[in-house]
Design a protein around this motif. Structure first.
Motif, PDB file in Angstrom:
ATOM      1  N   ASN B 111     -62.978  11.272 -25.860  1.00 36.46           N
ATOM      2  CA  ASN B 111     -63.763  11.482 -25.000  1.00 36.46           C
ATOM      3  C   ASN B 111     -65.080  10.665 -24.586  1.00 36.46           C
ATOM      4  OD1 ASN B 111     -64.868  13.051 -22.733  1.00 36.46           O
ATOM      5  ND2 ASN B 111     -64.793  14.972 -23.939  1.00 36.46           N
ATOM      6  N   GLU B 113     -66.568   8.445 -22.484  1.00 34.86           N
ATOM      7  CA  GLU B 113     -67.387   8.480 -21.307  1.00 34.86           C
ATOM      8  C   GLU B 113     -68.471   9.423 -21.455  1.00 34.86           C
ATOM      9  OE1 GLU B 113     -66.149   7.101 -17.395  1.00 34.86           O
ATOM     10  OE2 GLU B 113     -64.270   7.481 -18.258  1.00 34.86           O
ATOM     11  N   ARG B 114     -68.082  10.689 -21.588  1.00 34.66           N
ATOM     12  CA  ARG B 114     -69.000  11.847 -21.652  1.00 34.66           C
ATOM     13  C   ARG B 114     -69.745  11.912 -22.975  1.00 34.66           C
ATOM     14  NH1 ARG B 114     -66.680  17.193 -22.534  1.00 34.66           N
ATOM     15  NH2 ARG B 114     -67.667  16.711 -24.676  1.00 34.66           N
ATOM     16  N   TYR B 117     -72.747   9.450 -22.988  1.00 38.72           N
ATOM     17  CA  TYR B 117     -73.869   9.758 -21.929  1.00 38.72           C
ATOM     18  C   TYR B 117     -75.003  10.261 -22.770  1.00 38.72           C
ATOM     19  CZ  TYR B 117     -76.622  12.106 -18.492  1.00 38.72           C
ATOM     20  OH  TYR B 117     -77.800  12.791 -17.760  1.00 38.72           O
ATOM     21  N   ILE B 218     -78.847   9.784 -13.890  1.00 36.98           N
ATOM     22  CA  ILE B 218     -77.883  10.239 -14.712  1.00 36.98           C
ATOM     23  C   ILE B 218     -76.838   9.227 -14.150  1.00 36.98           C
ATOM     24  CG2 ILE B 218     -75.925  12.060 -14.363  1.00 36.98           C
ATOM     25  CD1 ILE B 218     -78.026  14.200 -13.906  1.00 36.98           C
ATOM     26  N   PHE B 219     -77.032   8.885 -12.788  1.00 38.59           N
ATOM     27  CA  PHE B 219     -75.785   8.080 -11.846  1.00 38.59           C
ATOM     28  C   PHE B 219     -75.864   6.915 -12.828  1.00 38.59           C
ATOM     29  CE2 PHE B 219     -74.047   5.750  -8.218  1.00 38.59           C
ATOM     30  CZ  PHE B 219     -72.987   6.523  -7.880  1.00 38.59           C
ATOM     31  N   TYR B 222     -74.171   6.804 -16.151  1.00 39.82           N
ATOM     32  CA  TYR B 222     -72.496   6.822 -15.950  1.00 39.82           C
ATOM     33  C   TYR B 222     -72.187   5.517 -15.652  1.00 39.82           C
ATOM     34  CZ  TYR B 222     -71.345  11.408 -17.662  1.00 39.82           C
ATOM     35  OH  TYR B 222     -70.898  12.474 -18.302  1.00 39.82           O
ATOM     36  N   SER B 226     -69.518   3.443 -17.546  1.00 38.71           N
ATOM     37  CA  SER B 226     -68.120   2.778 -16.959  1.00 38.71           C
ATOM     38  C   SER B 226     -68.063   1.525 -17.198  1.00 38.71           C
ATOM     39  CB  SER B 226     -67.997   3.086 -15.539  1.00 38.71           C
ATOM     40  OG  SER B 226     -68.160   4.618 -15.255  1.00 38.71           O
TER      41      SER B 226
END
Lengths: 73, 684
Positions: B111, B113-114, B117, B218-219, B222, B226
């Motif tokens: 997991n 990507e999350r 973060y 936040i954007f 991520y 990515s």
């Protein structure tokens, strides 16, 4: 259209997240941000909450939270 | 991406190195923490809050490192108490806790990507990070090929794959952490520079309302993640439904899901009740034997009485709950670690939210039917403090096993052998009614509290449903033992104090020994020496209770409880049963002269209760009195152990006293209405 209206098994792209900032923020932190693809897996026995798959993991949310997420198929 | 200038941090002169472990829930953080520290850990609360502070000593290269286990987190954006605490730790704002020199970020490889973060957010605190990549075996099964080296280059932090349970990668992790803790280079955070340049475009709208800057960040995080993900991870071939999804198809099925849930809960509930009964009996006997041993070994006198009747009986009466607590936490750990707990909350959230409760409140409430203490301790799984408080406040309304002896005594005395329509036992109906009455009151209380004093917007039910995994047995047992230790230590001190106080008020002041004159029996034989001794002892005990401070308090509160149909003797029993509800039975036995070894089915106690007369000659007890007492016991907070645990779990005397107060008032009103209503209708 919003995520709550997406039927089970369908995949869509998140366009926008509306609504109150705390929940919006939480959803975004969990990876639900514009541009990501999202899929509805199932609904709970009483019709709420729903389970979606995003960024490779399962996320549960209530319908009223899903309604704040705008998606396009 | 922009690169930043190398900034150096100020060299520290302190000797001890402090390391924090952070990670998403279910990423394997606890297992890693346990492996690194062994049993050298301690748990406390952060000052003024109920968030658990877990620390341990990590022996590394001859040095002792202080290891802080942060609560499981998805982000550091300060929307929850856990996140607030984590931020305070990372910025060094917690008293007596130095700012960490480095952070081990536990990242679940399945997991990424999350999980990454949180890593980007920790790096923004300008603290060196070492990524511990867990669940690599699961990632392999999902045909994910992860290039840790590439990922490390892109993130500019060490990325170490570890399998904590097999101690693989621990060596590499250790040296990377040591190096990171001593480095003087601050981490790179290139994405923040990018966030300044993100603009709205036509296709992708950012919610630019009130938190535009925060949302941009936040954007940007991520976006960066990515890029890292795409360059370091390959999905080799598309797997169909994995095992986890297949299991989930059953466990959260619209129809079978609920049936399986009920089955699992019944099993847990049944086990807590039945498996625990043997060790509980053993413990009870052991404390009885210990008491007898001390009674005969120590010289007679006050000290002997204090140790036997006060300390051993009082503390022992609470420690017998330990097997139930251990079993409950064993099940809770397994349900939580396998990922089932999140599914139970998912299945039941709709139902529970009608009463203003969170889906996760279900299991703690169910456990409270066995005993409110483990139930209240189990509310820790509810994150929102107000939801958790509401659950704690209503948990003691569930009729626990300690109320059973009280219900049984009352039913055996006044309703035995009676039936409705010849086949429905009145006793069974009454018993069921008491349980239902407790549940109903709990629902109404939760409904009202969530709309008044614990008013809060419905907490977002945005919850991860983690993949099903086999629990790590070591983590499960360690968790169980830690909880048991906390129960023994913290609740034990308060319980000890209250036991001594309760003992003292029934023991003082002393009543002088008096002799009882006994007549010959019906056949003209004189009473035996044993009979005289027993009569003397019984008389002395009942005189002692009558003249003790507890007896005097009983007389003082008599006017208050008279409208409920209770006399001072019942008053004394009510006071004494604050130690534990079942103490009511043994106290009534003492007061009604039948010796201490009676239990709820004892014939002599039943006839003594039936025969008890007021001064005007009318019976003290009627079926209505018995019903009133049962109603009182359903609602009243008659349990010092629960009070001690609520104090510990809420970290607040105000909430604890509020709970005792509102439950007692409710109990009084309900008992008053029962008694007066019954009298008005011509019963009793």
């Amino acid at each position: 259209m919003n995520l709550a209206k997406l039927s089970i098994g369908k995949e869509a792209k998140v366009i926008k997240i509306n609504g109150n900032s705390a929940i919006t923020r939480r959803l975004m932190e969990m990876g639900v941000i514009p541009g990501v693809s999202i899929k509805v897996i199932k609904t709970a026995p009483f019709g709420d909450p729903i389970e979606v798959r995003v960024r490779g993991y399962s996320l549960a949310m209530r319908r009223n939270e899903a309604e704040t997420i705008e998606v396009s198929e | 991406m922009k690169t930043e200038k190398q900034i150096t941090k100020t060299p520290t002169s302190k000797k001890e190195i402090t390391i924090a472990i952070a990670g998403n829930p279910n990423a394997g953080k606890t297992t890693l923490f346990n492996v690194l520290t062994g049993l050298r850990q301690k748990i406390a609360n952060y000052p003024g809050v109920t968030v658990e502070r877990k620390e341990g000593i990590w022996k590394l290269e001859g040095e002792s490192l202080q290891l802080i286990d942060l609560p499981g987190l998805y982000s550091l954006d300060v929307t929850s108490l856990d996140e607030q605490i984590a931020c305070d730790v990372l910025t060094g704002k917690v008293p007596n806790l130095p700012q960490p020199d480095a952070v081990i970020a536990v990242v679940d490889a399945t997991n990424l990507e999350r999980n990454l973060y949180l890593v980007t957010q920790i790096l923004e605190f300008r603290i060196p990070v070492v990524v511990a990549l867990t669940m690599m075996d699961s990632a392999e099964k999902q045909s994910l090929q992860i290039d840790a080296k590439k990922m490390s280059e892109l993130l500019q932090v060490p990325v170490i794959p570890v399998i904590a349970s097999q101690k693989q990668g621990i060596q590499e992790l250790s040296s990377a952490v040591m190096k990171a803790a001593k480095t003087e280079t601050l981490p790179h955070i290139p994405w923040l520079a990018d966030s300044e340049y993100i603009l709205e475009d036509d296709e992708i709208h950012l919610s630019l309302s009130d938190d535009a800057a925060a949302n941009k960040k936040i954007f940007a995080r991520y976006n960066f993640i990515s890029e890292v993900y795409q360059e370091s991870v390959k999905q080799l071939n598309t797997v169909e439904r994995n095992v986890s999804e297949k299991i989930d198809g059953f466990l959260t099925h619209k129809f079978f899901g609920l049936i399986i849930l009920v089955g699992i809960l019944l099993l847990v509930f049944q086990t807590i009740f039945s498996w625990a009964s043997l060790p509980m009996d053993l413990l009870e006997n052991a404390f009885g034997a210990l008491g007898d041993f001390v009674r005969t070994t120590l010289p007679e006198g006050m000290l002997n009485d204090l140790i036997v009747d006060g300390i051993i009986a009082g503390v022992g009466g609470v420690l017998v709950f330990l097997p139930q607590i251990l079993l409950l936490f064993l099940f809770l750990s397994i349900l939580e670690d396998t990922g089932y707990m999140a599914r139970a909350a998912f299945l039941l959230d709709k139902l529970m939210s009608r009463f203003g409760l969170h889906g996760k409140a279900f299991l703690p409430l169910l456990s409270s039917f066995a005993c409110a203490i483990p139930g209240i301790m189990a509310t820790r799984t509810i994150e929102n403090p107000k939801d958790r408080l509401a659950t704690i406040m209503i948990a003691p309304f569930m009729s626990c096993s300690a109320r059973l002896p009280v219900y049984s005594l009352m039913i055996a005395t006044f309703f035995a052998g009676q039936s409705f329509f010849g086949f429905i036992s009145v006793g069974a109906v009454l018993m069921l009614a008491m349980y239902a009455f407790g549940v109903l009151t709990a629902i109404i209380a939760a409904f009202i509290m969530k709309r008044t004093i614990l008013k809060s917007p419905p907490p977002p039910f945005v919850m991860e449903l983690p993949p099903y995994r086999l629990p790590n047995l070591r983590t499960v047992f360690q968790n169980m033992l830690t909880r048991a230790g906390l129960f023994l230590k913290r609740a034990g001190t308060v319980i000890l104090a209250i036991s001594i106080i309760l003992w003292a008020i029934t023991y003082f002041p002393r009543t002088a020994n008096t002799e009882v004159l006994m007549a010959n029996d019906a056949n003209g034989n004189p009473p035996s020496v044993e009979e005289i001794q027993k009569a003397n002892e019984d008389f002395r005990q009942s005189e002692q209770i009558k003249n003790s401070y507890a007896g005097r308090i009983g007389h003082v509160i008599e006017p208050v409880i008279q409208p409920l149909g209770f006399d001072w003797k019942i008053g004394v029993a009510l006071i004494a049963s604050f130690a534990a509800r079942e103490v009511l039975v043994s106290t009534l036995s003492i007061i009604y002269n039948v010796g201490k070894d009676e239990n709820e089915e004892s014939e002599t106690l039943i006839s003594a209760i039936k025969d008890a007369k007021k001064e005007d000659g009318t019976p003290v007890w009627t079926p209505l009195t018995a019903l009133t007492l049962m109603v009182f016991f359903v609602l009243a907070m008659q349990c010092m152990s629960t009070v001690a645990v609520v104090r510990r779990e809420t970290n607040s005397w105000a909430w604890t006293l509020f709970m005792v107060g509102y439950m007692t008032i409710l109990a009084y009103i309900a008992a008053f209405l029962t008694y007066q209503g019954g009298k008005f209708l011509g019963f009793g």
